[in-house]
Design a protein around this motif. Structure first.
Motif, PDB file in Angstrom:
ATOM      1  N   ARG A   1      95.080  14.501  94.118  1.00 39.82           N
ATOM      2  CA  ARG A   1      95.806  15.060  92.974  1.00 39.82           C
ATOM      3  C   ARG A   1      96.663  16.252  93.405  1.00 39.82           C
ATOM      4  N   PRO A   2      97.763  16.471  92.700  1.00 46.89           N
ATOM      5  CA  PRO A   2      98.607  17.634  93.014  1.00 46.89           C
ATOM      6  C   PRO A   2      98.060  18.935  92.450  1.00 46.89           C
ATOM      7  N   THR A   3      96.930  18.881  91.755  1.00 48.27           N
ATOM      8  CA  THR A   3      96.298  20.074  91.197  1.00 48.27           C
ATOM      9  C   THR A   3      94.867  20.162  91.700  1.00 48.27           C
TER      10      THR A   3
ATOM     11  N   SER B   1      99.112  14.066 103.210  1.00 47.17           N
ATOM     12  CA  SER B   1      97.831  14.103 103.913  1.00 47.17           C
ATOM     13  C   SER B   1      96.779  14.763 103.015  1.00 47.17           C
ATOM     14  N   PRO B   2      96.376  14.064 101.939  1.00 42.73           N
ATOM     15  CA  PRO B   2      95.391  14.642 101.014  1.00 42.73           C
ATOM     16  C   PRO B   2      94.012  14.735 101.654  1.00 42.73           C
ATOM     17  N   VAL B   3      93.185  15.615 101.106  1.00 40.60           N
ATOM     18  CA  VAL B   3      91.874  15.900 101.669  1.00 40.60           C
ATOM     19  C   VAL B   3      90.818  15.833 100.571  1.00 40.60           C
ATOM     20  N   LEU B   4      89.671  15.266 100.914  1.00 43.67           N
ATOM     21  CA  LEU B   4      88.485  15.340 100.071  1.00 43.67           C
ATOM     22  C   LEU B   4      87.418  16.094 100.852  1.00 43.67           C
ATOM     23  N   VAL B   5      86.980  17.228 100.313  1.00 41.53           N
ATOM     24  CA  VAL B   5      85.898  18.003 100.917  1.00 41.53           C
ATOM     25  C   VAL B   5      84.606  17.652 100.191  1.00 41.53           C
ATOM     26  N   ILE B   6      83.600  17.222 100.942  1.00 44.50           N
ATOM     27  CA  ILE B   6      82.295  16.916 100.373  1.00 44.50           C
ATOM     28  C   ILE B   6      81.320  17.990 100.833  1.00 44.50           C
ATOM     29  N   ARG B   7      80.751  18.699  99.874  1.00 43.75           N
ATOM     30  CA  ARG B   7      79.806  19.778 100.173  1.00 43.75           C
ATOM     31  C   ARG B   7      78.389  19.254  99.967  1.00 43.75           C
ATOM     32  N   ASP B   8      77.722  18.948 101.046  1.00 42.86           N
ATOM     33  CA  ASP B   8      76.340  18.474 101.037  1.00 42.86           C
ATOM     34  C   ASP B   8      75.490  19.611 101.604  1.00 42.86           C
ATOM     35  N   CYS B   9      75.263  20.624 100.770  1.00 40.93           N
ATOM     36  CA  CYS B   9      74.682  21.882 101.240  1.00 40.93           C
ATOM     37  C   CYS B   9      73.357  22.210 100.568  1.00 40.93           C
ATOM     38  N   GLY B  10      72.653  21.210 100.043  1.00 38.01           N
ATOM     39  CA  GLY B  10      71.339  21.452  99.487  1.00 38.01           C
ATOM     40  C   GLY B  10      71.351  21.902  98.045  1.00 38.01           C
TER      41      GLY B  10
ATOM     42  N   PRO C   1      95.794  22.192  95.515  1.00 40.23           N
ATOM     43  CA  PRO C   1      96.650  21.010  95.408  1.00 40.23           C
ATOM     44  C   PRO C   1      96.431  20.056  96.571  1.00 40.23           C
ATOM     45  N   TRP C   2      96.172  18.787  96.250  1.00 44.26           N
ATOM     46  CA  TRP C   2      95.928  17.720  97.214  1.00 44.26           C
ATOM     47  C   TRP C   2      94.641  17.921  98.006  1.00 44.26           C
ATOM     48  N   GLN C   3      93.760  18.789  97.525  1.00 43.62           N
ATOM     49  CA  GLN C   3      92.474  18.997  98.178  1.00 43.62           C
ATOM     50  C   GLN C   3      91.388  19.083  97.109  1.00 43.62           C
TER      51      GLN C   3
END
Length: 266
Positions: free
Chosen positions: A85-87, A155-164, A176-178
């Motif tokens: 997404r751009p937002t 080059s969009p990004v998905l950050v996955i936080r697997d931090c407990g 934007p795009w992240q």
């Protein structure tokens, strides 16, 4: 023995046209010559694509949301999560690692770069090998060690936080795009804050007390949060401020071979 006169020497023979052996040069010249020699060629003549006004209501186009197919609805329709997404876009998943990993695989398949922030990198190693590491695939970082990722429309990004249960505030946030997806295995003291912050919340099977608390924070009616303790593996209730949808994530054969069957418990 006499030889018949050559057509090239015959006074009535046509003059070969440079545009092709089967064409003859027109004495008149002008537009006809220009067309035959390749300048201003006319395209094929076809009927125009028109639709009578009284048939417009019957026109339908198979166009829907784009993004990651997270599963199917009870009606059998695909449920799509648009993570590119751009937002800024924050997603909270109160559920199992299996579902988060399926979403990571499918996001990578759409061309997004996936950055995983986790304290259990060994659980992600097989997926990184399957997707491919580096800037064009999936990368795993220790908690608090995610660098700036340079997300963009190309080059969009998905950050996955697997931090407990108590993920620290991340240095890399949604932009934007992240998009950022935070995984909580169960309800924790930080869950209410994350639920209020998220644009989308997914809830899998939880205890009755957790279900009641989630219903209170999100504003779910009793009929929607009471079934949460009985959800099957792979079923998620996805909630926004204005919409609710139960979705069954159905793994592909490749996903089953990599991750196993759907499960709530890690």
């Amino acid at each position: 023995m006499t030889t018949p006169p050559s057509s090239a020497n015959s006074p009535t023979a046509p003059v070969p046209d440079p545009a092709g052996p089967s064409r003859t040069r027109s004495e008149g010249g002008g537009l006809a010559v220009r067309l035959r020699t390749g300048f201003g060629l006319l395209g094929p003549r076809r009927p125009r694509h028109t639709l009578p006004v009284d048939q417009l209501d019957a026109l339908s186009l198979p166009i829907g949301d784009d993004g990651v197919v997270v599963g199917v609805t009870p009606e059998g329709q695909p449920a799509v999560l648009g993570v590119n997404r751009p937002t800024p876009y924050d997603v909270l998943l109160i559920g199992g690692l299996w579902t988060a990993q399926v979403l990571a695989l499918r996001a990578a398949a759409t061309g997004a770069r996936v950055a995983v922030e986790t304290g259990r990198a060994q659980h992600w190693s097989r997926i990184v090998q399957a997707v491919g590491g580096g800037q064009s695939g999936m990368t795993v970082y220790d908690v608090g060690r995610v660098p700036p990722l340079g997300a963009s429309a190309g080059s969009p990004v998905l950050v996955i936080r697997d931090c407990g249960m108590r993920p620290p505030r991340g240095r890399v946030v949604s932009a934007p795009w992240q998009s950022v997806l935070t995984l909580l295995p169960y309800l924790s003291p930080v869950a209410p804050r994350l639920m209020r912050q998220a644009r989308l919340t997914g809830v899998q099977r939880v205890s009755p007390d957790e279900a009641a608390e989630i219903g209170r924070v999100i504003g779910l009616p009793r009929t929607e949060y009471e079934p949460l303790p009985t959800l099957a593996d792979g079923v998620t209730l996805w909630c926004t401020d204005s919409d609710r949808q139960y979705v069954m994530t159905q793994p592909t054969d490749a996903e089953i071979g990599l991750l196993g069957a759907a499960r709530r418990m890690d």
